[in-house]
Design a protein around this motif. Structure first.
Motif, PDB file in Angstrom:
ATOM      1  N   GLY A 147      41.192  42.199  27.508  1.00 28.41           N
ATOM      2  CA  GLY A 147      41.981  43.136  28.298  1.00 28.41           C
ATOM      3  C   GLY A 147      41.119  43.962  29.241  1.00 28.41           C
ATOM      4  N   VAL A 148      39.968  44.429  28.760  1.00 30.05           N
ATOM      5  CA  VAL A 148      39.073  45.229  29.602  1.00 30.05           C
ATOM      6  C   VAL A 148      38.518  44.381  30.742  1.00 30.05           C
ATOM      7  N   VAL A 149      38.082  43.154  30.434  1.00 27.90           N
ATOM      8  CA  VAL A 149      37.565  42.271  31.481  1.00 27.90           C
ATOM      9  C   VAL A 149      38.666  41.955  32.490  1.00 27.90           C
ATOM     10  N   GLY A 150      39.866  41.687  32.022  1.00 24.43           N
ATOM     11  CA  GLY A 150      40.985  41.428  32.923  1.00 24.43           C
ATOM     12  C   GLY A 150      41.282  42.615  33.816  1.00 24.43           C
ATOM     13  N   PHE A 151      41.242  43.816  33.253  1.00 26.46           N
ATOM     14  CA  PHE A 151      41.469  45.018  34.061  1.00 26.46           C
ATOM     15  C   PHE A 151      40.369  45.199  35.097  1.00 26.46           C
ATOM     16  N   MET A 152      39.120  44.935  34.706  1.00 30.19           N
ATOM     17  CA  MET A 152      38.007  45.082  35.656  1.00 30.19           C
ATOM     18  C   MET A 152      38.146  44.088  36.810  1.00 30.19           C
ATOM     19  N   ILE A 153      38.547  42.868  36.513  1.00 29.40           N
ATOM     20  CA  ILE A 153      38.754  41.871  37.578  1.00 29.40           C
ATOM     21  C   ILE A 153      39.908  42.311  38.473  1.00 29.40           C
ATOM     22  N   TRP A 154      40.985  42.786  37.873  1.00 26.09           N
ATOM     23  CA  TRP A 154      42.129  43.240  38.658  1.00 26.09           C
ATOM     24  C   TRP A 154      41.733  44.413  39.555  1.00 26.09           C
ATOM     25  N   ALA A 155      40.953  45.362  39.007  1.00 31.74           N
ATOM     26  CA  ALA A 155      40.568  46.544  39.775  1.00 31.74           C
ATOM     27  C   ALA A 155      39.615  46.192  40.919  1.00 31.74           C
ATOM     28  N   ALA A 156      38.801  45.154  40.742  1.00 34.80           N
ATOM     29  CA  ALA A 156      37.802  44.803  41.758  1.00 34.80           C
ATOM     30  C   ALA A 156      38.232  43.615  42.613  1.00 34.80           C
ATOM     31  N   GLN A 157      39.488  43.229  42.565  1.00 38.90           N
ATOM     32  CA  GLN A 157      39.909  42.010  43.247  1.00 38.90           C
ATOM     33  C   GLN A 157      39.695  42.060  44.757  1.00 38.90           C
ATOM     34  N   ASP A 158      39.806  43.207  45.382  1.00 38.07           N
ATOM     35  CA  ASP A 158      39.573  43.299  46.823  1.00 38.07           C
ATOM     36  C   ASP A 158      38.114  43.038  47.174  1.00 38.07           C
ATOM     37  N   ARG A 159      37.213  43.407  46.269  1.00 40.57           N
ATOM     38  CA  ARG A 159      35.788  43.194  46.530  1.00 40.57           C
ATOM     39  C   ARG A 159      35.342  41.792  46.150  1.00 40.57           C
ATOM     40  N   LEU A 160      36.166  41.024  45.456  1.00 37.70           N
ATOM     41  CA  LEU A 160      35.811  39.659  45.059  1.00 37.70           C
ATOM     42  C   LEU A 160      36.204  38.616  46.103  1.00 37.70           C
ATOM     43  N   ILE A 161      36.932  39.025  47.117  1.00 37.02           N
ATOM     44  CA  ILE A 161      37.381  38.101  48.163  1.00 37.02           C
ATOM     45  C   ILE A 161      36.533  38.336  49.410  1.00 37.02           C
TER      46      ILE A 161
END
Length: 108
Positions: free
Chosen positions: A58-72
């Protein structure tokens, strides 16, 4: 009901036995308490492991969701450099795809 095992020296003489009646046929089954405690301890340990893993995912999923703009990667319209900066001779090339999109590239 729990009773203490008494009698000669055997494998259960030092442990308390848990006596249970089987609801299906009424037979009495005795199980050493240390086996029941081991089962309870293993169940608690597996429950804790499952909880920690679930929270971790859940924490890893939240971190990916929160940083999704910076991952693209969003490319910029202006060129920062050309192959000439590193000493290559190049030629600008414009290609038109089947669907009519015009693409720019370099022939090095």
């Amino acid at each position: 009901m729990q009773i203490a095992a008494r009698g000669g020296e055997n494998q259960y003489s030092r442990f308390t036995l848990a006596v249970q009646r089987n609801p299906g046929d009424g037979r009495v089954k005795s199980t050493p308490v240390f086996q029941q405690q081991h089962f309870i301890m293993m169940r608690r340990m597996l429950t804790s492991l499952f909880t920690v893993l679930t929270l971790g995912v859940g924490v890893v999923g939240f971190m990916i969701w929160a940083a999704q703009d910076r991952l693209i990667y969003f490319p910029e319209r202006t060129l920062m450099a050309t192959p000439r900066v590193v000493g290559f001779a190049y030629e600008d090339v414009w290609l038109t795809t089947e669907d009519g999109v015009r693409v720019h590239g370099w022939f090095v």
